[in-house]
Design an enzyme around this catalytic site. Structure first.
Site, PDB file in Angstrom:
ATOM      1  N   LYS A 170       0.860  -1.185   0.000  1.00 46.74           N
ATOM      2  CA  LYS A 170       0.000   0.000   0.000  1.00 46.74           C
ATOM      3  C   LYS A 170       0.895   1.234   0.000  1.00 46.74           C
ATOM      4  O   LYS A 170       1.403   1.658   1.037  1.00 46.74           O
ATOM      5  CB  LYS A 170      -0.924   0.046   1.223  1.00 46.74           C
ATOM      6  CG  LYS A 170      -2.043   1.091   1.063  1.00 46.74           C
ATOM      7  CD  LYS A 170      -2.414   1.785   2.356  1.00 46.74           C
ATOM      8  CE  LYS A 170      -1.516   2.919   2.729  1.00 46.74           C
ATOM      9  NZ  LYS A 170      -1.567   4.101   1.811  1.00 46.74           N
TER      10      LYS A 170
ATOM     11  N   GLU B 193       9.294   1.504  11.135  1.00 48.82           N
ATOM     12  CA  GLU B 193      10.332   2.526  11.025  1.00 48.82           C
ATOM     13  C   GLU B 193       9.608   3.855  11.102  1.00 48.82           C
ATOM     14  O   GLU B 193       8.960   4.281  10.150  1.00 48.82           O
ATOM     15  CB  GLU B 193      11.098   2.350   9.711  1.00 48.82           C
ATOM     16  CG  GLU B 193      12.401   3.124   9.666  1.00 48.82           C
ATOM     17  CD  GLU B 193      12.257   4.456   8.955  1.00 48.82           C
ATOM     18  OE1 GLU B 193      12.222   5.479   9.666  1.00 48.82           O
ATOM     19  OE2 GLU B 193      12.176   4.462   7.725  1.00 48.82           O
TER      20      GLU B 193
ATOM     21  N   GLU C  23       9.393  16.519  14.843  1.00 53.06           N
ATOM     22  CA  GLU C  23       9.958  16.632  13.499  1.00 53.06           C
ATOM     23  C   GLU C  23       9.316  17.779  12.738  1.00 53.06           C
ATOM     24  O   GLU C  23       8.094  17.821  12.595  1.00 53.06           O
ATOM     25  CB  GLU C  23       9.713  15.344  12.705  1.00 53.06           C
ATOM     26  CG  GLU C  23      10.719  14.250  12.915  1.00 53.06           C
ATOM     27  CD  GLU C  23      10.456  13.089  11.971  1.00 53.06           C
ATOM     28  OE1 GLU C  23      11.371  12.731  11.208  1.00 53.06           O
ATOM     29  OE2 GLU C  23       9.344  12.532  11.997  1.00 53.06           O
TER      30      GLU C  23
ATOM     31  N   CYS D 201      13.119  10.980   7.512  1.00 52.64           N
ATOM     32  CA  CYS D 201      13.041  10.660   8.942  1.00 52.64           C
ATOM     33  C   CYS D 201      14.395  10.740   9.632  1.00 52.64           C
ATOM     34  O   CYS D 201      14.457  10.775  10.863  1.00 52.64           O
ATOM     35  CB  CYS D 201      12.422   9.273   9.131  1.00 52.64           C
ATOM     36  SG  CYS D 201      13.270   8.002   8.187  1.00 52.64           S
TER      37      CYS D 201
END
Length: 528
Positions: A224, A299, A430, A333
């Site tokens: 996906k 992750e 972030e 990331c």
């Protein structure tokens, strides 16, 4: 040893002062709804002619629309133009894809490792032979500069090549028994159907990093991709078919994310979920996987510190921090989210770093010399703006940038802000954009404390000319990956993953194979 040391999975080290860096049918596709740039039009036309611009999902080896005919638009973030319409799939399509993958698993898992290796190698060769087209497709739907997109294709292909080789190295064990008439065997076998959920920032590499080891182990997959960047995933799937990978081994569904995710989580036929994305979504997937006790690898988000010590080589530190912060417009990331600089070098570093940032050319990814493209969408820009507003309200100063770019759309100026404090939002979460916050520290102990003061633990960076300090600090940092005098730390040959709330499991390297394997014990007796 310290817990942080035991948790370390990959450390990229550059020694101080080191100068050397370590055939199918295609239906006609109408892809443009209105006028876009000539470059984009040319690219779209070439991709259509090559057969790599697919606009249907892949279920059981057949290209498929959504059963109810619904579609979603895929945009070029640099222009806002519609590139394509793709099916908005949901629970029914996903269930059929799972059934297809489950049926294919019965035969694929029984092929020899050598056979699987050959299939993967052919897939790798096709990806490399179509490197230019795939790079253009990534730039078209994701926005990153073409040079960077081509780099992603090479990086993504490297996982297929690596795991084509590792497929033949899945070894079991014979264990010495405590009884003389017994033999103990440990067998490694594929876990089963894998649900792979991937993000938009690396639309090829995040797929190959998961699908490569899964197929190498004998698993089948339902992918996906992000609804923002599904075209690269579909192109990769087309090449998998051209490589001869059996029908049903690779499936792709996209559309209603919650419906697709729920179907993957609820199905007892799906034995593994692998996900790259936000920590919030990762937690939901982890909780949902408990219902059928699936294996999970996650992750998730990061809050990477980049520590610059007084004794660092200034040129190396500036170059490394620039790479760690502004790659993909800060939308990775492992981007440096906090640049923590020792007070003795703070002003000198801030000036040199700002000058380097000022040279970054912003523009459409197909333009020559562009180093930074647009952010993925308007929501991403608004997040950046809110973080900067919060920082300024709490005393931070804008050294460079700090506003939307004159190009409009979702382009944002490369930004440097100083006098940032740990309590500011930009230090806690972030930013996922081209903003470099500079924090000041006095002692090594303070730097370590600031760096570890987060629930995240994915990547960290440090710059120093002291060998003793490099080992001492890297072992004290609670992060899965640490770069020492190096700003680019991702590679297919080393494990990638984090600690704390940055995830579970590892991707890449020989260790990444174990995420798709079950370990079975067998006991053999000498008795007839």
């Amino acid at each position: 040893m310290k817990l942080a040391t035991l948790a370390r999975v990959a450390v990229a080290i550059r020694p101080p002062k080191l100068l050397v860096h370590l055939p199918s049918m295609h239906r006609p596709i109408s892809i443009l709804s209105r006028q876009i740039t000539m470059d984009a039009k040319t690219v779209a036309s070439r991709l259509t002619s090559s057969g790599l611009l697919r606009t249907q999902g892949l279920i059981g080896g057949k290209w498929s629309d959504a059963y109810d005919g619904k579609t979603i638009e895929v945009f070029n973030p640099a222009t806002g133009e519609v590139i394509a319409n793709v099916p908005c799939m949901g629970h029914k399509e996903t269930s059929d894809a799972i059934s297809s993958a489950h049926d294919a698993f019965n035969s694929w898992s029984k092929t020899t490792a050598a056979e699987r290796s050959k299939y993967l190698r052919r897939w790798y060769d096709l990806i490399i032979s179509h490197k230019e087209e795939l790079g253009q497709l990534i730039t078209l739907e994701q926005g990153k500069p073409l040079k960077e997109a081509m780099g992603e294709v090479s990086y993504g292909a490297s996982f297929i090549e690596f795991f084509a080789e590792e497929a033949k190295r899945v070894y079991g064990d014979i264990i010495q028994s405590t009884l003389a008439d017994r033999r103990l065997f440990v067998l490694k076998q594929p876990v089963g159907v894998v649900g792979a959920i991937t993000p938009w920032n690396f639309p090829l590499a995040m797929i190959t990093r998961k699908v490569g080891p899964a197929l190498a182990c004998g698993c089948t997959v339902v992918i996906k991709p992000s609804e923002l960047t599904p075209l690269t995933a579909l192109a990769a799937a087309e090449l998998a078919l051209q490589a001869g990978i059996p029908l049903g081994v690779v499936n792709v569904v996209m559309g209603n994310a919650s419906d697709i995710g729920d179907a993957l989580l609820a199905s007892p036929q799906v034995r593994k979920i692998t996900f790259t994305g936000s920590t919030a979504v990762g937690k939901k997937l982890m909780a949902g996987a408990a219902g059928t006790v699936k294996k999970v690898s996650l992750e998730l988000g990061g809050n990477a510190p980049c520590i610059v010590f007084d004794d660092a080589d200034l040129d190396v530190a500036v170059k490394g921090a620039l790479a760690a912060k502004f790659r993909n417009s800060g939308q990775t990331c492992v981007c440096a989210n906090r640049i923590i600089v020792q007070e003795g070098i703070y002003e000198k570093f801030a000036n040199a770093f700002s000058k380097a940032v000022q040279t970054l050319q912003v523009g459409h990814g197909f333009s020559d010399g562009v180093a930074q493209g647009p952010l993925i969408n308007e929501a991403a820009v608004q997040k950046v703006e809110s973080f900067i507003k919060d920082a300024i309200s709490k005393g931070a100063k804008v050294v460079l940038g700090g506003k939307r770019h004159s190009l409009g759309m979702t382009f944002y100026e490369p930004t440097v802000i100083s006098d940032v404090k740990s309590e500011m939002l930009i230090s806690r979460e972030e930013v996922f954009g081209p903003v470099a916050p500079l924090l000041r520290f006095k002692t090594e102990e303070e730097a370590i404390r600031i760096a570890n003061d987060t629930t995240s633990g994915l990547a960290a960076y440090l710059f120093t000319n002291s060998i003793q300090r490099s080992w001492r600090v890297s072992e004290a940092l609670e992060y899965g990956l640490v770069g020492i005098n190096e700003g680019i730390i991702s590679t297919e040959v080393a494990p990638f993953g984090g600690v704390k709330q940055s995830g579970l499991g590892r991707e890449g390297s020989k260790y990444g194979m174990d995420e798709y394997l079950e370990f079975f014990k067998r006991i053999d007796s000498d008795d007839d």
